[in-house]
Scaffold this motif. Structure first.
Motif, mmCIF file in Angstrom:
data_model
loop_
_atom_site.group_PDB
_atom_site.id
_atom_site.type_symbol
_atom_site.label_atom_id
_atom_site.label_comp_id
_atom_site.label_asym_id
_atom_site.label_seq_id
_atom_site.Cartn_x
_atom_site.Cartn_y
_atom_site.Cartn_z
ATOM 1 N N TYR A 51 0.586 -1.462 0.248
ATOM 2 C CA TYR A 51 -0.224 -0.057 -0.074
ATOM 3 C C TYR A 51 1.058 1.322 0.273
ATOM 4 O O TYR A 51 0.959 1.780 1.220
ATOM 5 C CB TYR A 51 -0.709 0.133 0.740
ATOM 6 C CG TYR A 51 -1.836 1.656 1.834
ATOM 7 C CD1 TYR A 51 -2.865 0.972 0.319
ATOM 8 C CD2 TYR A 51 -2.195 1.589 2.312
ATOM 9 C CE1 TYR A 51 -3.930 1.899 0.113
ATOM 10 C CE2 TYR A 51 -3.033 2.747 2.144
ATOM 11 C CZ TYR A 51 -4.451 2.666 1.560
ATOM 12 O OH TYR A 51 -5.444 3.596 1.179
ATOM 13 N N THR A 52 0.910 1.883 -1.637
ATOM 14 C CA THR A 52 1.921 2.772 -1.041
ATOM 15 C C THR A 52 1.710 3.709 -0.796
ATOM 16 O O THR A 52 0.660 4.105 -0.818
ATOM 17 C CB THR A 52 2.427 2.616 -2.742
ATOM 18 O OG1 THR A 52 1.561 3.150 -3.443
ATOM 19 C CG2 THR A 52 3.073 1.585 -3.262
ATOM 20 N N ASP A 53 2.908 5.312 -1.373
ATOM 21 C CA ASP A 53 1.850 6.368 -0.675
ATOM 22 C C ASP A 53 1.191 7.191 -1.271
ATOM 23 O O ASP A 53 0.526 7.771 -1.242
ATOM 24 C CB ASP A 53 3.329 7.363 -0.376
ATOM 25 C CG ASP A 53 4.503 6.855 0.757
ATOM 26 O OD1 ASP A 53 3.472 6.470 1.820
ATOM 27 O OD2 ASP A 53 5.395 6.959 1.199
ATOM 28 N N GLU A 54 1.638 6.920 -2.874
ATOM 29 C CA GLU A 54 1.079 7.122 -4.336
ATOM 30 C C GLU A 54 -0.642 6.802 -4.221
ATOM 31 O O GLU A 54 -1.923 7.736 -3.517
ATOM 32 C CB GLU A 54 0.982 7.105 -5.008
ATOM 33 C CG GLU A 54 0.289 6.857 -6.222
ATOM 34 C CD GLU A 54 1.011 6.296 -7.299
ATOM 35 O OE1 GLU A 54 0.712 7.036 -9.005
ATOM 36 O OE2 GLU A 54 2.975 6.563 -7.366
ATOM 37 N N GLU A 55 -0.644 4.831 -3.075
ATOM 38 C CA GLU A 55 -1.986 4.932 -3.167
ATOM 39 C C GLU A 55 -2.866 5.668 -2.447
ATOM 40 O O GLU A 55 -4.090 5.397 -2.502
ATOM 41 C CB GLU A 55 -2.055 3.225 -2.958
ATOM 42 C CG GLU A 55 -1.464 2.316 -4.300
ATOM 43 C CD GLU A 55 -1.251 0.944 -3.487
ATOM 44 O OE1 GLU A 55 -2.117 0.487 -4.589
ATOM 45 O OE2 GLU A 55 -1.085 0.981 -2.312
ATOM 46 N N LYS A 56 -2.197 6.297 -1.097
ATOM 47 C CA LYS A 56 -2.905 6.902 0.474
ATOM 48 C C LYS A 56 -2.845 8.156 -0.406
ATOM 49 O O LYS A 56 -3.882 8.413 -0.138
ATOM 50 C CB LYS A 56 -1.520 6.842 1.347
ATOM 51 C CG LYS A 56 -1.487 4.990 2.064
ATOM 52 C CD LYS A 56 -0.517 5.498 2.943
ATOM 53 C CE LYS A 56 0.154 4.302 4.072
ATOM 54 N NZ LYS A 56 1.595 4.226 4.862
ATOM 55 N N ALA A 57 -2.523 9.084 -0.846
ATOM 56 C CA ALA A 57 -3.004 10.042 -1.766
ATOM 57 C C ALA A 57 -4.148 9.990 -2.329
ATOM 58 O O ALA A 57 -4.725 10.710 -2.212
ATOM 59 C CB ALA A 57 -1.377 10.349 -1.990
ATOM 60 N N ASN A 58 -4.310 8.914 -3.290
ATOM 61 C CA ASN A 58 -5.367 8.891 -4.516
ATOM 62 C C ASN A 58 -6.264 8.246 -3.847
ATOM 63 O O ASN A 58 -7.640 9.070 -3.708
ATOM 64 C CB ASN A 58 -4.574 7.420 -5.313
ATOM 65 C CG ASN A 58 -5.990 8.042 -6.420
ATOM 66 O OD1 ASN A 58 -6.604 8.592 -7.155
ATOM 67 N ND2 ASN A 58 -5.695 7.014 -6.632
ATOM 68 N N LYS A 59 -6.351 7.793 -2.139
ATOM 69 C CA LYS A 59 -7.416 7.419 -1.208
ATOM 70 C C LYS A 59 -7.942 8.669 -0.956
ATOM 71 O O LYS A 59 -9.407 8.840 -1.250
ATOM 72 C CB LYS A 59 -7.250 6.240 -0.487
ATOM 73 C CG LYS A 59 -8.117 5.631 0.165
ATOM 74 C CD LYS A 59 -8.460 5.056 1.357
ATOM 75 C CE LYS A 59 -8.978 4.580 2.009
ATOM 76 N NZ LYS A 59 -9.557 4.949 2.526
ATOM 77 N N THR A 60 -6.861 9.420 -0.607
ATOM 78 C CA THR A 60 -7.057 10.601 -0.098
ATOM 79 C C THR A 60 -7.968 11.579 -0.926
ATOM 80 O O THR A 60 -9.083 12.546 -0.373
ATOM 81 C CB THR A 60 -6.479 11.338 1.063
ATOM 82 O OG1 THR A 60 -6.189 10.336 1.913
ATOM 83 C CG2 THR A 60 -6.776 12.880 1.714
ATOM 84 N N LYS A 61 -7.605 12.205 -2.119
ATOM 85 C CA LYS A 61 -8.668 12.842 -2.584
ATOM 86 C C LYS A 61 -9.631 12.388 -3.116
ATOM 87 O O LYS A 61 -10.850 12.766 -3.114
ATOM 88 C CB LYS A 61 -7.910 12.583 -3.687
ATOM 89 C CG LYS A 61 -8.108 13.382 -5.145
ATOM 90 C CD LYS A 61 -6.865 13.440 -6.264
ATOM 91 C CE LYS A 61 -7.983 14.602 -7.396
ATOM 92 N NZ LYS A 61 -7.230 14.090 -9.132
#
Length: 299
Positions: free
Chosen positions: A272-282
């Motif tokens: 679960y990458t940082d990019e996936e976390k940012a995309n989920k937040t968006k």
């Protein structure tokens, strides 16, 4: 200068092959093989000890200090076929009909005749021999009908000789030992069975009894492990369809999660990458904005 160094190679035979197989096993397997080669009956206590070592090997139990195993191929203790085997005597008979205890029946290399009056015990010895050795007519061994209580368990010691080596086996403690199958009992009742029941033919090279007993022990270990898995398994908390909306690969995997699921498949969904976390937040923010917009529209 000539090199006189000689290379000594180990001669391959059945003993070295068996030892090679044993030494290739993990500790729990070596322990089982050492008990089998020692001629010990593989009781539940041995299975339990081996199972504990297996759990340690799988990392499911804390490692313990284990004794060093000595693997010795002892043909006199194993169930292998014995060369030049002779039945010497039968002693310590107990619990068989009304046979007098502490009698010794000695057998000569030629012909041994046992005689006596009716009720002397001839048939009692024959029933015992039928149950110990190979026979197609293994009848029940009856207790002493002359006493009402105090019956002892059926027991006897059988003494053999193989190339000058004395071997003693107890019945029923050593039941199943290959030596017992090297002798057969025949009488009139057995003759009828031979004429009416077809013989089953089987072939097994001598010296490989270890693998039969090892395989039987593995089946007991597998049953014990399966039982433990079933005991420790719990209901899948993700099986409820209300937890997920729509269909997805994650939903399918989690709803089918069980003790049979492979760890590799689970690990494939773990990153679960940082990019996936940012995309989920968006996406969460966009979702919240839509809910606010819909609420204002209704007003």
């Amino acid at each position: 200068m000539a090199d006189n160094t000689e290379t000594v190679e180990e001669v391959k035979n059945l003993e070295t092959e068996v030892k090679g197989f044993i030494n290739s096993q993990p500790y729990w397997g070596k322990y089982l093989c050492s008990e089998i080669l020692a001629g010990n009956e593989i009781k539940d206590s041995i299975i339990d000890t081996s199972y504990s070592y297996l759990l340690e090997n799988l990392g499911l139990q804390e490692e313990t200090d284990k004794p060093e195993l000595s693997i010795s191929y002892n043909p006199n203790a194993s169930d292998d076929f014995k060369e030049n085997l002779s039945f010497v005597s039968m002693t310590n008979v107990e619990g068989v009909n009304a046979l007098t205890e502490n009698q010794t029946i000695e057998l000569t290399p030629n012909l041994t005749i046992i005689y006596g009056a009716n009720g002397a015990g001839k048939s009692g010895y024959v029933r015992l021999l039928k149950n110990v050795f190979y026979s197609k007519d293994k009848g029940d061994i009856l207790p002493n009908i002359n006493i009402e209580s105090g019956h002892k368990p059926i027991a006897a010691t059988f003494n053999f000789s193989s190339d000058g080596t004395n071997i003693s086996l107890k019945y029923p403690g050593n039941t199943g030992n290959g030596i017992f199958n090297q002798f057969a009992v025949f009488d009139g009742d057995i003759g009828k069975k031979h004429l009416s029941v077809r013989n089953d033919f089987s072939f097994r090279p001598a010296g490989l009894q270890l693998f039969n007993e090892f395989n039987a022990a593995l089946e007991k270990l597998n049953a014990k492990l399966h039982s433990d898995i079933q005991t420790k398994s719990t209901a899948n908390p993700f099986a409820d369809d209300d937890i997920f909306q729509g269909e997805s690969e994650i939903k399918t995997f989690l709803t089918q999660l069980s003790h049979n699921s492979k760890l590799e498949e689970l690990k494939a969904h773990l990153p679960y990458t940082d990019e996936e976390k940012a995309n989920k937040t968006k996406l969460d923010k966009e979702y919240d904005d839509l809910k606010v917009a819909l609420a204002q529209k209704d007003k």
